[in-house]
Write a protein that holds these residues in place. Structure first.
Motif, short mmCIF file in Angstrom:
data_model
loop_
_atom_site.label_atom_id
_atom_site.label_comp_id
_atom_site.label_asym_id
_atom_site.label_seq_id
_atom_site.Cartn_x
_atom_site.Cartn_y
_atom_site.Cartn_z
N ASP A 97 41.76 40.59 35.62
CA ASP A 97 40.55 41.31 35.99
C ASP A 97 40.84 42.21 37.19
O ASP A 97 41.72 41.90 37.99
CB ASP A 97 39.43 40.32 36.36
N ASP A 99 38.94 42.73 39.73
CA ASP A 99 38.25 42.37 40.98
C ASP A 99 38.99 41.37 41.84
O ASP A 99 38.43 40.83 42.79
CB ASP A 99 36.85 41.83 40.65
N GLN A 101 39.77 38.41 41.22
CA GLN A 101 39.42 37.00 41.02
C GLN A 101 40.62 36.26 40.44
O GLN A 101 40.77 35.07 40.65
CB GLN A 101 38.20 36.86 40.11
N ARG A 202 35.31 37.41 44.03
CA ARG A 202 35.44 38.85 43.81
C ARG A 202 35.71 39.51 45.16
O ARG A 202 34.98 39.27 46.12
CB ARG A 202 34.12 39.36 43.22
#
Ligand code: UDP
Ligand code: MG
Length: 328
Positions: A97, A99, A101, A202
């Motif tokens: 991802d 972000d 994470q 995030r």
């Protein structure tokens, strides 16, 4: 970079201008430290912020390791990953991802498993950093998925996953309009493995999943990989029909023996509402499956690629301009 690298990292990006600088700063050193050849494929999923512009800048900085697939509009995370799979050249593909994470430093573990012969590296999040209701909902959905679909995995929500080329090809050959990539990989892999990975909050920006999109995604997972909901509905229909028949015989006998009776009106209401509820639920469920067929038969493309930035070449036009240019 027309020769195949060892590893392709596929990252879907949708309105991630707040987090991209941090992602670039952490991702490239982590990949350089692997000691394997790699390409990073950013797939812009129709961002309307400055993401495309920032990806283009990053491509100019690291043209040999970076490729950017810019989609025409927003097709959703899984379609974006499919676009990345289609363009990827690596022997192994790892999804991540944008972000942060999924810590990029964890890619090393996945690469190790792939090189040791696994064709699909599933993951579960050690200490998940998400809001309480997302964690609770995930637990329930994971439980339902485990029971009603053939897909067995600890945590289908973690997108940091590794795929060997044959599994990527099998996923690409699936012509399903709407799909869930980790679930497909679980079906197609011959030597899967599951490992624990770290999870972080995030790093910046907000989740790109609204409650509506989350519900949609999970409905697609259930109806896309299982007929059990439909079977439960038809089984309960058979059961209810049987109970109704018994009730009918009972009432008919009472009518003959005791004569007409007018009591029990509210019991009747309760029964009718209960049955109506089940019928409406069933129609909705049928609608979900019919909807899937409808989407599938239209055979619309799952994604449309506007531009690909690669091989050190920058096309003269990058479809979407920096939105801040207009206001400067
Ligand atoms: N994403 C995407 N298209 C979408 C929604 C999300 O490409 O329509 C990307 C997003 O940019 C991120 C990843 O999918 O890289 C996961 O999204 P997010 O972190 O917002 O989801 P969450 O962690 O809240 O489940
Ligand atoms: Mg996220």
């Amino acid at each position: 970079m027309s020769t195949s690298p060892k590893l392709s990292i596929v990252i879907p990006v949708y309105n991630e201008e707040d987090v991209l600088p941090q992602l670039f700063a952490r991702l490239y050193p982590a990949m350089d430290a692997l000691g394997a050849s790699y390409e990073i494929l950013f797939v812009d999923d129709g961002s309307r912020d400055r993401s495309v512009f920032m990806l283009k800048e990053q491509f100019q900085k690291r043209p040999h390791e970076t490729r950017c697939v810019i989609l025409q509009t927003n097709f959703g995370q899984h379609a974006a990953i499919l676009a990345g799979f289609e363009q990827s050249r690596g022997e192994y593909v790892v999804t991540l991802d944008a972000d942060l994470q999924n810590p990029p430093e964890e890619v090393r573990k996945l690469l190790h498993e792939l090189e040791s012969g696994s064709d699909y590296v599933g993951t579960y999040r050690a200490d998940r950093h998400d809001v309480f209701w997302r964690r609770a909902a995930s637990k329930i959905i994971n439980g339902i998925r485990e029971k009603i679909t053939p897909i067995k995995m600890t945590d289908h929500g973690c997108m940091l996953r590794g795929y060997a080329r044959p599994v990527v090809n099998a996923i690409l050959s699936t012509r399903e309009s709407v799909t869930f990539i980790p679930a497909l990989a679980a079906l197609y892999s011959a030597r899967p493995v599951e490992i624990e990975v770290a999870h972080e909050e995030r790093a910046a920006g907000v989740s790109k999943y609204s409650l509506r999109k989350l519900i949609r995604l999970n409905f697609d997972l259930m109806t896309g990989f299982s007929l059990v909901p439909l079977q439960i509905f038809s089984a309960s229909g058979v059961l209810l029909a049987f109970v109704s028949a018994v009730l009918f015989v009972l009432l008919a006998v009472r009518r003959i023996v005791l004569g007409p009776e007018a009591e029990g009106l509210f019991t009747l209401f309760a029964l009718v509402f209960f049955l109506l509820g089940i019928i409406l639920f069933g129609i909705g469920l049928l609608g979900e499956y019919v909807g899937r067929i409808y989407v599938q038969v239209r055979e619309r493309p799952r994604f449309l690629i506007a531009t690909v930035l690669e091989d050190g070449r920058l096309p003269s036009t990058v479809t979407r301009r920096d939105p801040e240019e207009a206001t400067r």
